[in-house]
Design an enzyme around this catalytic site. Structure first.
Site, short mmCIF file in Angstrom:
data_model
loop_
_atom_site.label_atom_id
_atom_site.label_comp_id
_atom_site.label_asym_id
_atom_site.label_seq_id
_atom_site.Cartn_x
_atom_site.Cartn_y
_atom_site.Cartn_z
N SER A 1 -3.86 -25.18 45.88
CA SER A 1 -3.74 -23.87 45.67
C SER A 1 -3.70 -23.22 44.49
O SER A 1 -4.22 -23.27 43.23
CB SER A 1 -2.31 -23.39 46.70
OG SER A 1 -2.45 -22.19 47.11
N ASP B 1 -1.71 -22.30 34.33
CA ASP B 1 -1.33 -22.82 33.45
C ASP B 1 -0.07 -22.95 34.67
O ASP B 1 1.18 -22.36 34.46
CB ASP B 1 -0.50 -21.71 32.42
CG ASP B 1 0.45 -22.72 31.70
OD1 ASP B 1 1.41 -22.13 31.36
OD2 ASP B 1 0.61 -23.64 31.97
N ASP C 1 -5.07 -17.82 48.47
CA ASP C 1 -4.63 -16.98 49.30
C ASP C 1 -3.97 -16.15 48.99
O ASP C 1 -2.93 -15.22 50.15
CB ASP C 1 -4.54 -18.32 50.74
CG ASP C 1 -2.98 -18.98 50.17
OD1 ASP C 1 -2.59 -19.46 48.87
OD2 ASP C 1 -2.77 -20.01 51.23
N LYS D 1 -1.55 -17.45 55.19
CA LYS D 1 -1.49 -16.91 54.36
C LYS D 1 -2.87 -15.84 54.28
O LYS D 1 -3.77 -17.19 53.56
CB LYS D 1 -0.79 -16.10 53.22
CG LYS D 1 -0.92 -17.68 52.37
CD LYS D 1 0.46 -17.59 51.08
CE LYS D 1 0.56 -18.24 50.09
NZ LYS D 1 0.54 -20.12 50.93
#
Ligand code: VG1
Ligand code: CO
Length: 580
Positions: free
Chosen positions: A117, A285, A316, A413
């Site tokens: 993610s 980062d 997401d 989500k």
């Protein structure tokens, strides 16, 4: 062609495969160790039990480095473990919400999602594996615990060596594995998801916004997995101007780079955007990547007042900015959508049963719940806690302060869903983002919210800080004390009792509640892959001054919070790495 599975012995079981807030996230180099990825995948498959035989599994990821290789391994392992059908997104690509939808639609036993993610991607960066169960949602804690337990004593894994699938071509392939027929179907990553969105929203109404070119949007997919979805939905289907979706080609490192938020960098951004080059993902980062990136974008949009609505879709997650970079906090976004759900066909049809927010999310939505006379649930951080509530029909809309919003159409989500929901509201109300939000504040009052992240601090120091703070705020004499102009109502370590199964999840974050409703919250991140990240959340509710800058509102509360936790003494940090 017929294939046989084999069992491959592990030298010794891995002891570090404990999933965090959302899946197992580690440096790619760790995942590439001999047997490491295989061990975790075998633990997932074994945790399913006998129902795995003959089942269907969904497989896909966010396109980051190592997704394609891992996808091949996982196909080989699924078939070796008796899975009858693997549904894979083309080139191994599936957004997390699209995977959630597919699991539900195809009645799969679950899905293996290859994503870390918001953590950065690339050969030296992070990879991740999440397991979603048959409801389409992230595996609940009892399942992730079982996966971890299995991994700690795992001796071998099963695989079909040499079975190769062409993941770049849409279509179905049949294989004979250990005498039974198995199937791998490579599917269009976007099609089913698009169909679902068309059922939920009125595409005709949204597309009317774009007629005549008056309303302009800029949607940045940051070279992540939402690119192909956003391009097709906003430009092709809804008629937003060509070029409204930028950075839409998923890249293995999301564009690389390591910028800091400042005006110099923002200038480069302006130039780059003018040329249409794809180098926005350069802001990836560490854990707070999204935030640093967004700060740059806010600076950029402040200097470039041409877009009516800017929604940045971080995989997401999502963020809303209105004209002149009017920033909508995720907590407000959730509440505003909650107040306007009746404008969306899906909710006209299904109604609104209840609302939910994670504990650190500001409580704006609570007031909407009271108004609509529906319950509002407060859960620990992480989407997995919303799934049970939705399965039980208790919750229709939920969200987190970390830029996550979604509804019970799936169990994850969903950034694109959130953009469509906002566009629906704007189209129906014929109002601007700022107009809608300001009217909301005038009606309900405003929950100011802010978050400080101290990233990559030394784990020991962070743990000690939390332990000391916990004993301070839970001591009986703490309630009633004064913190500057505030009076402490109480402090605790948040525990959650799931109303559907009565399971209790404790130690979910230190809360310091003030008598006027303001809150300070501290918790340690469960998604980082190095050291610890301390998150400090601030919230203040007012009905009086609803349009002040958040930094001004929190001047006192933030310094009190920092002093109370003694962050500098434990971590050596005098300033956070990210403020949102
Ligand atoms: C963070 C966020 C949390 C979110 C989680 C996964 O967790 O705070 O709200 O659910 O990331 O999001 P943590 O433990 O680091 O605070 V995602 O989009 O990275 O899967
Ligand atoms: Co995400």
């Amino acid at each position: 062609m017929s294939h046989s599975s084999i069992a491959v012995k592990l030298d010794s079981p891995f002891q570090d495969q404990e999933p965090g807030t959302s899946g197992l996230r580690k440096n790619v180099k760790i995942f590439k160790q001999t047997g490491y990825t295989e061990s975790f995948v075998q633990s997932i498959l074994s945790s399913v039990g006998p129902s795995l035989k003959g089942s269907t599994i969904v497989l896909g990821g966010d396109g980051r480095y190592f997704v394609k290789e891992a996808a091949q391994i996982i196909v080989q392992m699924c078939l070796a473990n008796g899975v009858k059908k693997v549904l894979v997104g083309q080139n191994g690509i599936l957004s997390t919400p699209a995977a959630s939808n597919l699991i539900r639609k195809t009645k799969s036993i679950g899905g293996i999602l290859l994503t870390a993610s918001h953590n950065p991607g690339g050969p030296d960066k992070d990879f991740g594996i999440k397991f979603n169960t048959s409801n389409g949602g992230p595996a609940p804690t009892n399942v992730t615990q079982e996966i971890f337990d299995i991994s700690k004593t795992l001796k071998e894994y099963k695989i079909v060596p040499g079975l190769v699938c062409q993941l770049d071509k849409i279509g179905s392939s049949k294989f004979q594995v250990d005498g039974a027929t198995a199937e791998v179907e490579v599917i269009d990553s976007v099609a089913d998801y698009l169909e679902l969105m068309k059922e939920i929203f009125d595409f005709g109404s949204i597309s009317s916004l774009f007629k005549g070119g008056k309303f302009r949007v800029l949607i940045d997919s940051m070279h992540g997995v939402t690119g192909p979805y956003a391009k097709r939905i906003f430009e092709t289907e809804l008629g937003a101007a060509a070029g409204s979706v930028i950075n839409s080609v998923p890249l293995e490192d999301f564009g690389g780079g390591h910028p800091d938020p400042n005006l110099t960098y923002a200038e480069e951004l302006v130039t780059a955007l003018g040329k249409g080059e794809h180098d926005f993902g350069a802001a990836f980062d560490g854990d707070g990547v999204g935030m640093k990136y967004l700060q740059n974008l806010i600076i950029y949009f402040n200097s470039n007042l041409m877009h009516n609505l800017v929604r940045i879709v971080l995989q997401d997650r999502n963020m809303i900015l209105g004209k002149n970079a009017f920033f909508v906090t995720p907590s407000d976004s959730l509440a505003v959508l909650a107040a306007n759900l009746k404008l969306i066909p899906y909710f006209q049809k299904h109604g609104v049963n209840g609302l939910a927010r994670s504990m650190p999310t500001a409580a704006a939505v609570d007031r909407v719940g009271a108004d609509l006379k529906v319950p509002v649930y407060e859960t620990p951080t992480g989407w997995k806690f919303f799934g049970n509530l939705m399965d039980a029909g208790k919750v229709s809309l939920c969200g987190e302060e970390s830029f996550g919003t979604g509804s019970d159409h799936i169990r994850e989500k969903d950034g694109i869903w959130a953009v469509l929901a906002w566009l629906s509201v704007l189209a129906k109300l014929q109002d601007s983002v700022e107009g809608v939000v300001t009217k909301f504040w005038l009606k309900y009052g405003r929950n100011y919210a802010m978050r400080y992240d101290y990233e990559g601090v030394e784990s020991d120091g962070a743990r000690k800080m939390m332990a000391e703070l916990e004993s301070k705020i839970t001591s009986p004499s703490f309630a009633g004390t004064a913190l500057a102009t505030y009076t402490v109502k109480g402090g605790d370590n948040f525990a959650y009792k799931d109303p559907t199964d009565n399971s209790v999840t404790s130690k979910q974050g230190l809360r310091i509640m003030m008598s006027n409703g303001s809150r300070i919250i501290f918790r340690l991140s469960g998604t980082g892959s190095q050291g610890a990240t301390i998150r400090m959340y601030l919230e203040e509710y007012t009905t009086e001054n609803v349009t002040a800058p958040a930094s001004q509102v929190f001047a006192t509360l933030s310094s009190e919070a920092i002093r109370l936790a003694d962050i500098a003494r434990f971590t050596g940090r005098t300033a956070p790495t990210v403020i949102t």
